[in-house]
Design a protein around this motif. Structure first.
Motif, PDB file in Angstrom:
ATOM      1  N   UNK A   1       6.924   1.379  -1.160  1.00  0.00           N
ATOM      2  CA  UNK A   1       6.706  -0.148  -1.643  1.00  0.00           C
ATOM      3  C   UNK A   1       5.818  -0.886  -0.709  1.00  0.00           C
ATOM      4  N   UNK A   2       6.014  -0.725   0.403  1.00  0.00           N
ATOM      5  CA  UNK A   2       5.865  -1.712   1.757  1.00  0.00           C
ATOM      6  C   UNK A   2       4.449  -0.953   2.065  1.00  0.00           C
ATOM      7  N   UNK A   3       4.943   0.517   2.676  1.00  0.00           N
ATOM      8  CA  UNK A   3       3.187   1.108   2.297  1.00  0.00           C
ATOM      9  C   UNK A   3       2.197   1.142   1.450  1.00  0.00           C
ATOM     10  N   UNK A   4       3.136   0.888  -0.299  1.00  0.00           N
ATOM     11  CA  UNK A   4       2.031   1.243  -1.197  1.00  0.00           C
ATOM     12  C   UNK A   4       1.218  -0.248  -1.427  1.00  0.00           C
ATOM     13  N   UNK A   5       1.981  -1.343  -0.771  1.00  0.00           N
ATOM     14  CA  UNK A   5       1.386  -3.019  -0.949  1.00  0.00           C
ATOM     15  C   UNK A   5      -0.276  -3.214   0.325  1.00  0.00           C
ATOM     16  N   UNK A   6       0.290  -2.291   1.340  1.00  0.00           N
ATOM     17  CA  UNK A   6      -0.380  -2.944   2.840  1.00  0.00           C
ATOM     18  C   UNK A   6      -1.628  -1.432   2.745  1.00  0.00           C
ATOM     19  N   UNK A   7      -1.228  -0.135   1.754  1.00  0.00           N
ATOM     20  CA  UNK A   7      -2.416   0.317   1.108  1.00  0.00           C
ATOM     21  C   UNK A   7      -3.711  -0.332   0.342  1.00  0.00           C
ATOM     22  N   UNK A   8      -3.029  -0.982  -0.548  1.00  0.00           N
ATOM     23  CA  UNK A   8      -3.697  -1.632  -2.136  1.00  0.00           C
ATOM     24  C   UNK A   8      -4.647  -3.088  -0.711  1.00  0.00           C
ATOM     25  N   UNK A   9      -4.130  -3.542   0.069  1.00  0.00           N
ATOM     26  CA  UNK A   9      -4.657  -4.873   0.871  1.00  0.00           C
ATOM     27  C   UNK A   9      -5.675  -3.822   1.250  1.00  0.00           C
ATOM     28  N   UNK A  10      -5.407  -2.290   2.200  1.00  0.00           N
ATOM     29  CA  UNK A  10      -5.797  -2.334   3.354  1.00  0.00           C
ATOM     30  C   UNK A  10      -7.350  -1.920   2.473  1.00  0.00           C
ATOM     31  N   UNK A  11      -7.625  -1.093   1.218  1.00  0.00           N
ATOM     32  CA  UNK A  11      -8.220  -0.809   0.091  1.00  0.00           C
ATOM     33  C   UNK A  11      -9.216  -1.819   0.008  1.00  0.00           C
ATOM     34  N   UNK A  12      -8.523  -3.170  -0.531  1.00  0.00           N
ATOM     35  CA  UNK A  12      -9.412  -4.602  -0.595  1.00  0.00           C
ATOM     36  C   UNK A  12     -10.141  -5.060   0.274  1.00  0.00           C
ATOM     37  N   UNK A  13      -9.866  -5.065   1.693  1.00  0.00           N
ATOM     38  CA  UNK A  13     -10.310  -5.304   2.368  1.00  0.00           C
ATOM     39  C   UNK A  13     -12.070  -4.610   2.484  1.00  0.00           C
ATOM     40  N   UNK A  14     -11.604  -2.885   2.581  1.00  0.00           N
ATOM     41  CA  UNK A  14     -12.541  -2.252   3.038  1.00  0.00           C
ATOM     42  C   UNK A  14     -13.780  -2.110   1.608  1.00  0.00           C
ATOM     43  N   UNK A  15     -13.226  -2.056   0.391  1.00  0.00           N
ATOM     44  CA  UNK A  15     -13.947  -2.608  -0.200  1.00  0.00           C
ATOM     45  C   UNK A  15     -14.556  -3.875  -0.731  1.00  0.00           C
ATOM     46  N   UNK A  16     -13.912  -4.552   0.326  1.00  0.00           N
ATOM     47  CA  UNK A  16     -15.200  -6.374  -0.333  1.00  0.00           C
ATOM     48  C   UNK A  16     -15.736  -5.682   1.293  1.00  0.00           C
ATOM     49  N   UNK A  17     -15.504  -4.863   2.072  1.00  0.00           N
ATOM     50  CA  UNK A  17     -17.104  -5.019   3.836  1.00  0.00           C
ATOM     51  C   UNK A  17     -18.100  -4.526   2.870  1.00  0.00           C
ATOM     52  N   UNK A  18     -17.808  -3.107   1.900  1.00  0.00           N
ATOM     53  CA  UNK A  18     -19.292  -2.054   1.661  1.00  0.00           C
ATOM     54  C   UNK A  18     -19.746  -3.036   0.756  1.00  0.00           C
ATOM     55  N   UNK A  19     -19.549  -3.664   0.030  1.00  0.00           N
ATOM     56  CA  UNK A  19     -19.627  -4.288  -0.940  1.00  0.00           C
ATOM     57  C   UNK A  19     -20.891  -5.668  -0.319  1.00  0.00           C
ATOM     58  N   UNK A  20     -20.455  -5.758   1.312  1.00  0.00           N
ATOM     59  CA  UNK A  20     -21.982  -6.715   1.666  1.00  0.00           C
ATOM     60  C   UNK A  20     -22.366  -5.547   2.275  1.00  0.00           C
ATOM     61  N   UNK A  21     -23.181  -4.488   2.308  1.00  0.00           N
ATOM     62  CA  UNK A  21     -23.555  -3.930   2.913  1.00  0.00           C
ATOM     63  C   UNK A  21     -25.067  -4.972   2.991  1.00  0.00           C
ATOM     64  N   UNK A  22     -25.656  -4.828   4.064  1.00  0.00           N
ATOM     65  CA  UNK A  22     -26.894  -5.813   4.383  1.00  0.00           C
ATOM     66  C   UNK A  22     -26.574  -7.122   4.710  1.00  0.00           C
ATOM     67  N   UNK A  23     -25.485  -7.456   4.594  1.00  0.00           N
ATOM     68  CA  UNK A  23     -25.273  -8.964   5.125  1.00  0.00           C
ATOM     69  C   UNK A  23     -24.587  -9.233   5.838  1.00  0.00           C
ATOM     70  N   UNK A  24     -24.819  -8.539   7.254  1.00  0.00           N
ATOM     71  CA  UNK A  24     -24.440  -8.477   8.309  1.00  0.00           C
ATOM     72  C   UNK A  24     -23.263 -10.221   9.086  1.00  0.00           C
TER      73      UNK A  24
END
Length: 656
Positions: A91-114
């Motif tokens: 469950x620790x790995x599960x929570x970490x995976x969700x948080x890392x996925x959220x960070x990656x999603x937010x970073x990709x959504x800001x594509x073009x805004x350096x």
């Protein structure tokens, strides 16, 4: 007649009086019972429903009685240890995976805004590291760090209850989750803190066994093995690593218990992955597909040996930098004052610096910064030759799976030798900087990945030199750089920790047994280089910096005889001592020191006056020594012999 009526009236009055007395007596009994219940309730005002709790406790004892007829309580507790630790890990790995996925999603959504991407990349791990430090130090300050040196100290017999409390367990779980969610920018791992977590769970179950059976089971050693097994699903290497890294003395009677608990934890951890539909069945965590027909050529054994020597040399460089950083933060006034008063600010500042350096639009694009820790290791173990693939970018590449991860190592056609070199140079001192963070974190997984990068660089270089493979007779096959990454990961991590078990760990992690012999050779050579000149390991260095009790080197004991502190250093045979004194009384002054005329036998193990008879019996039975020295802060207080221990144990058995 009048007398008869008078007597009847008197009898009626007497009966009425007795009835009233009986009513008063019953009323008094009810009042006394009520008062007794109130008194019992007031004795324990914080424990309501005592009768219900007593019934539950009685039912639990009945259940334990039934289960005890099938097997010992100790085995049930060992199984529960494996299951609980695996659940926490999953469950620790599960929570970490969700948080890392959220960070990656937010970073990709800001594509073009350096600028926004930069703030997202740096502030996200900085906030998580700040939260980890703040939470861990506010709930339990002992939860910071790896925790493995403290586990080693507790297994030596020192009582450290604060490091085994439930508050420490809670703070360690939350703090470690935030640290791992910071991603590869911070580049910290999970293994060492999770060994501490497993030890805390084992201590709780040990106390439960004491309340049921009235005696300890000693599950702390098994808990250390379960910690590794629940992180990687590797029970064999988990037991071996716990013996090498945490146990100075290991009792053979704990061997089967350790394997049972580790196998339970590893199997539960992998079954949970199947339940979560991450895998179809129970298999290795980083499954590889190396060739089994011709995994490597005989001349490549020499290259594996050179890889082991290289990993040992780099491990010594890393350990020198690691010790220097620990001493610097303790001696530098500015840094030490900041760590004493503003730990959260220091963690956020260091994490922000690490995020700035690893920003993907900057130097991070040359370090595969977008990949997580698991993706980094999976990509480095890839059997494809990256240099060949990078020269032919028009080749159709699958869009899913680990086959596309190598593209992060060759951005815009950059040579993989350049990116791997930058990764090795930058991550060395970045990991040293990250190790100064005052939060729950481990260092085994980062050095494991770093060693895989060293092996990958060697493998890619060999594949570049021999693009068609090494011809041996009529057979030929391409060079497999993933095999060198496998051996490099085991060799470097083994050299840093002074252990050999990583050679088994990589085989269990990948399910690849073809490279067992060259991997073991590389690990042994790397250990030989790292251990030369009696260099301390990573965990020894942490114990020395934290000033934790540990067994000193025997060579250092012999080399510094008779200090002014009069601390017990060794023993001398009586005949040699009499001969020495005889020479001194006759005027032979050529022997000025005891070491010149007598062979001083070092005392590697001695017990304190607070040790129990059972502990003394266990130590003497394991070591096979006829006597033990009892010391207080190193000063000799007495000697206990084997017949005395046997006599005490016999009396204890008779009393019980």
């Amino acid at each position: 007649m009048e007398e008869f009526y008078l007597t009847e009236e008197a009898d009626a009055c007497t009966a009425a009086g007795k009835c009233e007395e009986n009513k008063k007596h019953q009323s008094n009994k009810r009042a006394a019972a009520t008062e007794e219940r109130l008194l019992l309730h007031n004795q324990h005002p914080m424990k309501p429903w005592q009768h219900a709790r007593a019934r539950v406790k009685e039912n639990v004892r009945c259940v334990w009685g039934i289960l005890g007829s099938v097997g010992s309580v100790e085995w049930y507790c060992l199984g529960a240890l494996g299951v609980l630790t695996a659940l926490i890990s999953f469950f620790m790995d599960l929570c970490v995976g969700k948080l890392l996925k959220a960070h990656s999603w937010l970073y990709n959504e800001l594509q073009g805004y350096r600028l926004l991407q930069f703030l997202c990349w740096t502030l996200y791990p900085a906030s998580l590291c700040t939260l980890s430090t703040m939470f861990s130090h506010s709930v339990c300050p002992q939860s910071a760090g790896s925790g493995l040196p403290e586990v080693r100290t507790m297994l030596l017999g020192l009582d450290m209850p604060d490091f085994l409390s439930l508050s420490n367990l809670f703070a360690k779980v939350v703090g470690l989750t935030c640290t791992l969610a910071a991603g590869s920018a911070v580049f910290l791992g999970k293994v060492s803190p999770f060994i501490h977590l497993s030890t805390m769970v084992g201590a709780f179950l040990d106390r439960l066994c004491v309340s049921i059976r009235g005696e300890e089971n000693g599950m702390l050693v098994a808990a250390a093995a379960v910690g590794v097994a629940s992180c990687f699903g590797a029970p064999i290497s988990g037991v071996l690593f716990s013996i090498e890294a945490t146990c100075t003395l290991f009792s053979v009677r704990n061997y089967c218990c350790c394997f049972f608990a580790a196998a339970t934890g590893a199997l539960t951890f992998r079954l949970l992955a199947v339940w979560n539909r991450e895998q179809e069945t129970v298999q290795a965590l980083f499954k590889t597909s190396f060739s089994t027909d011709l995994p490597y050529y005989a001349p490549e054994i020499l290259v594996f040996a050179l890889l082991g020597l290289l990993c040992g040399a780099v491990a010594r460089l890393f350990m020198h930098s690691f010790r220097w950083s620990l001493l610097f933060i303790r001696t530098n006034r500015v840094v030490s004052r900041m760590l004493a008063t503003e730990k959260s600010f220091y963690s956020g500042m260091v994490a922000f610096i690490l995020g700035t350096i690893t920003f993907p639009h900057g130097a991070g694009q040359l370090m595969a910064a977008k990949l997580s820790m698991k993706q980094l290791l999976a990509s480095l173990l890839d059997r494809q030759q990256w240099q060949v693939l990078s020269q032919n970018v028009s080749v159709m590449v699958p869009q899913k799976g680990h086959e596309t991860l190598w593209l992060e190592w060759s951005p815009a056609g950059t040579s993989v030798f350049y990116t791997l070199g930058v990764f090795l140079i930058m991550k060395l001192w970045l990991l040293v900087l990250a190790s100064t963070l005052p939060l729950p974190a481990g260092y085994f997984m980062p050095i494991f990945i770093y060693g895989a990068a060293i092996g990958r660089l060697v493998g890619e270089g060999l594949a570049y030199m021999f693009p068609n493979g090494i011809h041996s007779g009529s057979s030929s096959c391409l060079i497999n750089p993933g095999g060198y990454a496998l051996a490099g990961a085991a060799a470097f991590s083994g050299a840093v920790t002074h252990t050999v078990s990583p050679a088994i760990l990589v085989l269990e992690l990948t399910g690849q047994s073809t490279h067992a012999a060259p991997t073991l050779l590389a690990v042994l050579l790397a250990n030989a280089v790292a251990r030369s000149c009696r260099r301390p390991s990573l965990y020894d260095a942490l114990s020395l910096v934290k000033q934790l009790p540990h067994l000193p080197s025997l060579l250092r004991i012999v080399s510094c005889l008779f200090p002014e502190s009069r601390i017990l250093l060794g023993s001398v045979h009586r005949l040699e001592l009499e001969s020495f004194l005889h020479h001194q009384t006759e005027g032979h002054n050529e022997l000025k020191q005891l070491a010149d005329g007598c062979s001083v036998q070092p005392v590697p193990v001695h017990i304190s006056a607070e040790s129990t008879v059972q502990q003394a019996y266990g130590v003497m039975s394991v070591l096979g020594v006829p006597q033990l020295y009892v010391t207080d802060h190193g000063r000799l207080r007495g000697i206990i012999t084997w017949p005395q221990v046997i006599c005490k144990m016999a009396k204890h058995t008779v009393v019980r």
